[in-house]
Scaffold this active site. Structure first.
Site, short mmCIF file in Angstrom:
data_model
loop_
_atom_site.label_atom_id
_atom_site.label_comp_id
_atom_site.label_asym_id
_atom_site.label_seq_id
_atom_site.Cartn_x
_atom_site.Cartn_y
_atom_site.Cartn_z
CG HIS A 118 2.89 3.49 49.57
ND1 HIS A 118 3.10 3.00 48.63
CD2 HIS A 118 1.73 3.97 49.31
CE1 HIS A 118 2.50 3.38 47.51
NE2 HIS A 118 1.39 4.06 48.27
CG ASP A 148 6.23 0.93 47.16
OD1 ASP A 148 5.66 0.51 48.05
OD2 ASP A 148 5.44 1.73 46.73
N GLY A 220 -5.02 6.09 46.48
CA GLY A 220 -5.85 4.71 46.48
C GLY A 220 -6.00 4.34 45.21
CB SER A 222 -0.38 2.83 46.02
OG SER A 222 -0.50 4.69 45.91
CB THR A 238 4.02 2.43 42.05
OG1 THR A 238 4.30 1.09 41.96
CG2 THR A 238 5.22 2.62 43.51
N GLY A 278 28.31 -6.45 39.31
CA GLY A 278 28.94 -6.36 39.78
C GLY A 278 30.29 -5.31 39.30
#
Length: 464
Positions: A118, A148, A220, A222, A238, A278
């Site tokens: 992001h 992300d 800031g 991040s 994050t 699975g």
């Protein structure tokens, strides 16, 4: 005389008390509280001031040089105003420039940098500033929007300081950590806190699994580093959990083991190689255990096994409870997802399961996620590819590959190839989110789906 003797005795006792107090509290040679004998042959040793004695300077000094400031410049067109053009003449295409900032972490001496997706999303130009104020143009190597994470590369004539990856599986709740980044454009900012929780799931799809900490993280930060007291990178900061948008007590980081695997995939393959067990199901708690009729209140209860998956080939079945993967205890879906996200297709894991009250270990080969199909009441579903995304101008959805039974069978010719956009109002991001949503449905419960047909029509269908 008696009176004089009494005064002398009181003076003697007072002097003894004063001397004893001095010896106890002020005399360096006197025994401290940690050495006082509490009972015969028993001494209490107390460790005082552990937090005050913690020294973060070495870790901070190491981390600040590997953390960079990332500037994202994006240019977009401003819609023209026909009325203004009529009165003031043609002004041509106008553009608007937006600048966003964040942090990143150098992970190799030749200039690979990891940050958040992001932070760099929609960028037309990327610029990176090092701690020594040198600035470089950066190019985007690849991204993983689900976790992300993004990988950048800068070219430098000199060897760059870089962060060493630590093992995020080994961190403990209560352990000291440092968050390093550039909040509010304040470069090289270091804050300290503890690990508040591990394997924290903040997404409906259960894919993400964060380290939660109370180290102060603000806009800031991040893409910046979360390091342990040895200066090892254990997470990429994050997000924060806040109503105001500023730090209010909790922040979250992508674990370093997941980050490292994503970065290696992007370097080697150009995309993320995501393996899956699975299985569909639910994490156990008191309510779920009562519903499934089991005694365990921790673990992952399997409600369905996907066709062609490694779990099916290994013999996993409905009712099995996964309690361990290799050496990692599995108490929740986030625990399982966090560990599997560090693996690739064809990797082998040993699943510790409880089946009918007995413990078993089963060897499972992970399946490539794109090859996995999911069946629900006659609907055979699969993830969409780049062609479908481009054709329908969408960036998410699940494709109806076939309809073999159920109340939608009579509409099979019309619905085959359609793209499911949401289920009961929740985004159908991929097979994993859909399988999780559908696995919670009971017998006979209806499901409302919104989908795009092959002809581009938007329709709603209800199935049971």
């Amino acid at each position: 005389m008696k009176r004089l003797s009494s005064l002398f005795l009181v003076s003697l006792l007072s002097g003894a008390t004063t001397l004893g107090a001095y010896k106890l509290f002020f005399d360096p040679s006197a025994p401290t509280d940690s050495q006082l004998s509490i009972a015969p042959n028993y001494t209490r040793n107390v460790s005082l001031g552990a937090a005050e004695n913690s020294d973060f300077t070495a870790a901070a000094e190491s981390a600040v040089h590997s953390v960079v400031h990332v500037k994202n410049v994006s240019v977009s067109k401003i819609p023209t105003n026909p009325l203004m053009e009529f009165f003031y003449g043609y002004r041509g295409d106008q553009q608007q420039t937006q600048v966003g900032t964040g942090s990143g972490v150098i992970i190799t001496q030749d200039g690979y940098i990891v940050t958040n997706n992001h932070v760099i999303q929609n960028a037309t130009d990327l610029e990176v500033t090092l701690n020594n104020n040198k600035t470089y143009k950066a190019k985007l190597v690849g991204t993983d929007s689900k976790m992300d994470i993004a990988l950048l590369k800068i070219d430098s004539d000199e060897k760059l300081p870089y962060a060493t990856f630590g093992n995020s599986d080994n961190i403990k709740v209560g352990e000291w950590v440092l968050a390093v980044g550039n909040p509010y454009n304040l470069t090289s900012t270091v804050t300290a806190g503890i690990v508040s929780a591990k394997a924290r799931n903040l997404a409906n799809n259960g894919i993400q699994s964060f380290i939660q900490t109370d180290a102060a993280v603000n806009p800031g930060n991040s893409g910046g580093a979360l390091v342990n007291t040895r200066g090892e990178l254990i997470g990429i900061n994050t997000m924060i959990s806040s109503v105001t948008g500023s730090y209010v007590g909790y922040s979250f980081a992508v674990p370093s083991n997941i980050t490292r695997k994503i970065v290696e995939d992007l370097m080697e393959y150009g995309n993320v190689q995501r393996g899956v067990l699975g299985v569909e199901g639910a994490e156990l708690n008191s309510t779920a255990s009562k519903e499934f009729g089991v005694k365990l209140t921790q673990g992952f209860y399997v409600t369905a096994v996907s066709k062609k998956s490694g779990a099916e080939k290994a013999g996993l079945r409905k009712g099995d409870i996964i309690v361990q993967l290799d050496n990692q205890p599995i108490n929740s879906y986030a625990d399982m997802s966090s560990y599997v996200n560090t693996k690739r297709p064809n990797d082998i894991v040993i699943a510790g399961i409880i089946r009918e009250g007995s413990r078993k270990d089963i060897k499972i080969e992970l399946t490539k996620r794109e090859l996995l199909n999911y069946d629900f009441n006659g609907l055979e579903l699969e993830d969409i590819g780049a062609a479908e995304k481009k054709m329908f101008n969408i960036n998410y959805g699940v494709k109806i590959k076939d309809i073999t039974s159920g109340n939608l069978l009579k509409y099979a010719n019309d619905l085959k190839g359609s793209i499911i956009l949401n289920i009961d109002g929740a985004k159908a991001t991929d097979i994993e989110t859909v399988s999780q949503a559908l696995s919670r449905k009971g017998e006979g419960q209806s499901v409302r789906m919104e989908l795009i047909t092959r002809k581009g029509a938007l329709v709603q269908v209800i199935t049971q």
